[in-house]
Design an enzyme around this catalytic site. Structure first.
Site, PDB file in Angstrom:
ATOM      1  N   TRP A 327       0.849  -1.317   0.169  1.00 12.62           N
ATOM      2  CA  TRP A 327      -0.053   0.104  -0.088  1.00 12.62           C
ATOM      3  C   TRP A 327       0.860   1.351   0.149  1.00 12.62           C
ATOM      4  CZ3 TRP A 327      -0.511   4.215   3.293  1.00 12.62           C
ATOM      5  CH2 TRP A 327      -1.567   4.967   2.972  1.00 12.62           C
ATOM      6  N   HIS A 328       1.994   1.115   0.786  1.00 14.55           N
ATOM      7  CA  HIS A 328       2.801   2.460   0.918  1.00 14.55           C
ATOM      8  C   HIS A 328       3.705   2.561  -0.489  1.00 14.55           C
ATOM      9  CE1 HIS A 328       2.181   1.734   5.047  1.00 14.55           C
ATOM     10  NE2 HIS A 328       2.524   3.168   5.097  1.00 14.55           N
ATOM     11  N   GLY A 329       4.039   1.695  -1.271  1.00 13.80           N
ATOM     12  CA  GLY A 329       4.565   2.024  -2.499  1.00 13.80           C
ATOM     13  C   GLY A 329       4.694   0.738  -3.566  1.00 13.80           C
TER      14      GLY A 329
END
Lengths: 473, 157
Positions: A327-329
């Protein structure tokens, strides 16, 4: 547009508030709240379009689609089959948008690397806040499907929920069930408005005074070649990043919560002094609370949580944390970061549970922080290789000695401010006793906040570019 | 068919149109090489780097002939031990990108072989090169600031 900019502070926010509080429909509360939602929605679209003139269209498509899905789910409430089909289609649609704009490049690049293919792809710029607003949309769709909330039948109210500029770009991720009632009924009191201002100034101070200062030290360390860095410099660099990301992100969250209050909304707390945690589990109960809650409510529990035995619970934790990383990257270092925490949480929960409780609290805290700091290396690096190289430097691998002149210079010039920020992040200042005299306490607070605001303005004048780290997610 | 379902279908069609639009929108830039390089150079350490003014160096190093491309900008060092370089090319046609990428990649591989083993600092820079085609622009950069330069490049387009 960012909160920490003169345009936002001195033009956008005052104008929006002035229009928002125009004394129209005073005698009709329903009409008044509808007017307020409309103003908030229009202002939010302008706010978003300021930096994303093209992607505002994507957001509008998303709003109309999911509003229609909500109505469709409501119309088919007696037809379980159709209802499920609509729900599945809506989830796929939303994840497809996120996947296309955020992950397609990453997937194709890896396919090309693994299979030596040459699939051509165009790197698209990431629509700002897409990860945040997609998760908010999904919370609405899932909760409507589950029957936890009722369908929103007013498109302006629905659009206001999705676009709400205080938390649109970097959270907190507001679940629809937390805000459903506030969309149709909210009161703005002087106390709430004042609390909103204080929250906002606190967040602005965290960002401009703390995060930017310590971020500059981290940048200085990163500008050094990785082959000419000592162990202490490497540690100093990542400790500065540890402080920077906390003050940057929690500062943004404070500003978002404060702005929400100015418009009559109460958002959930997103940070609770995470660096004072005494275990990794404790850390994740305090860090980015809205994201952890989202994954708990919409992934971990539906997968079975810990109700289906230890093995299944371990698999569920691994899935949740891989997704958290992703989700973060769209990069392997983020997946590694998520997996790193997944493994630690599993070990903590199922292997070391009793042993951890026997360790003295101070030592538990030190060990937790050590792990968290190492975790941030994965997060801050450009790639997994760069992260592993940096961790190597922290433990002396390919480092140019233990201590060098750079470390001495950085400690001399920034040691005190780093220590103050460390204590602040730990919550030392927040737990200081208040003045006994209530009036004196209020005066003390007002003067303090005014000074912080004045310092922020001074910073704004000298530093015009103040992006937030979490904008890239 | 109910109105909500019609709304969903319209949105799916609009999304498809939007995606096609964005892919094309993102692909070509009207900016000149001079405009882009101005932005890019502002975030890169170009101390000691020379500018190729007559396309001679860029032709020698990459086989780029002025007539074949819209324009090119090249910064390089004349020191054999300084591997930093920056190349920005505006392509006449985005299909030119693949061939140029191949040429540059093969050149990088040769350089990496040359430096590996005895110049670890230069070797590390070469490992972290950035070579990207963004629509009708290509960027190739070897620098400590490579990632930052690339981010600025994207913004500049």
């Amino acid at each position: 547009m960012v909160f920490s900019s003169a345009t936002f502070l001195f033009v956008f926010l005052p104008v929006t508030l002035a229009i928002y509080f125009l004394p129209l429909f005073r005698n009709d509360k329903t009409k008044e709240i509808k007017k307020k939602n409309l103003i908030l929605c229009v202002a939010s679209l302008i706010f978003y379009a300021w930096g994303e003139p093209v992607y505002v269209l994507l957001m509008l498509i998303s709003i109309f689609f999911n509003f229609s899905v909500g109505i469709d789910l409501d119309m088919n409430r007696l037809n379980k089959g159709k209802r499920k089909a609509v729900f599945v289609f809506a989830v796929i649609f939303n994840l497809f948008i996120l996947g296309f704009f955020k992950y397609s490049g990453f997937v194709i690049e890896n396919i090309n690397n693994i299979f030596s293919t040459n699939i051509v792809f165009k790197e698209l710029s990431l629509p700002v806040g897409i990860s945040f607003y997609t998760f908010q949309i999904l919370s609405y769709i899932i909760d409507v499907y589950r029957g936890k909330v009722s369908t929103q039948k007013n498109i302006v109210s629905f659009a206001a929920y999705i676009t709400m500029f205080p938390q649109l770009i970097a959270g907190p991720i507001v679940q629809y069930s937390d805000i459903e009632k506030q969309l149709s009924e909210r009161t703005i009191t002087v106390e709430k408005f004042s609390a909103g201002i204080l929250f906002f100034i606190r967040g602005l101070g965290k960002k401009l005074i703390f995060a930017n200062t310590v971020g500059a030290v981290y940048t200085q360390v990163m500008e050094q070649s990785t082959t000419s860095i000592s162990v202490i410099t490497a540690w100093l660099g990542i400790i500065c990043y540890t402080l920077q990301i906390y003050f940057d992100f929690s500062g943004y969250s404070d500003m978002a919560i404060g702005l929400g209050k100015l418009f009559g909304f109460d958002f959930i707390q997103n940070f609770n002094y995470p660096y004072s945690a005494k275990s990794i589990t404790d850390f994740w109960r305090r860090w980015h609370i809205s994201l952890s809650s989202w994954f708990r409510d919409y992934v971990y529990i539906p997968l079975g949580g810990n109700r289906k035995g230890t093995f299944r619970a371990i698999i569920n934790i691994a899935i949740v944390w891989s997704l958290t990383g992703l989700w973060h990257g769209a990069a392997w270092n983020f997946i590694a970061w998520g997996f790193f925490y997944g493994i630690l949480l599993i070990v903590e929960k199922y292997v070391l549970k009793d042993a951890i409780e026997k360790i003295p609290a101070a030592l538990r805290h030190v060990l937790t922080m050590l792990i968290v700091v190492i975790g941030w290396v994965f997060f801050s690096s450009d790639s997994l290789t760069a992260a592993l190289n940096y961790i190597g430097l922290m433990f002396g691998v390919k480092a140019t000695g233990f201590f060098d002149s750079t470390a001495l210079y950085l400690l001399r010039s920034n040691g005190f401010s780093i220590a103050v920020m460390g204590l602040s992040a730990f919550g030392v200042f927040a737990s200081m006793p208040k003045l006994k005299n209530k009036k004196a306490n209020i005066i003390f607070q007002v003067v303090g906040y005014l000074l912080v605001f004045a310092a922020c303005i001074a910073y704004l004048i000298s530093e015009t570019y103040n992006p937030f780290l979490y904008f890239r997610f | 068919m109910n109105r909500a379902r019609i709304g969903e279908i319209i949105c799916v069609v609009l999304l498809a149109v939007f995606m096609v639009f964005v892919c094309n929108f993102d692909s070509d830039s009207d900016k000149t090489v001079a405009q882009v390089k101005k932005e890019v150079v502002s975030v890169m350490n170009v101390d000691g780097l020379l500018t190729d003014k007559g396309y001679a160096k860029v032709k020698k190093e990459f086989g780029i002939i002025k007539a074949d491309y819209e324009a090119a900008y090249y910064r390089y060092s004349d020191s054999v031990m300084d591997v930093r370089e920056l190349l920005i090319v505006k392509l006449k046609d985005s299909s030119q990108g693949d061939a140029l990428v191949e040429t540059i990649e093969s050149r990088i591989k040769n350089k990496q072989i040359l430096f590996s083993g005895y110049a670890p600092q230069e070797s590390a820079l070469l490992e972290n090169y950035i070579l990207k085609v963004q629509g009708n622009f290509l960027i190739y950069v070897v620098s400590e600031d490579a990632q930052e330069v690339y981010e600025q490049f994207k913004k500049a387009l």
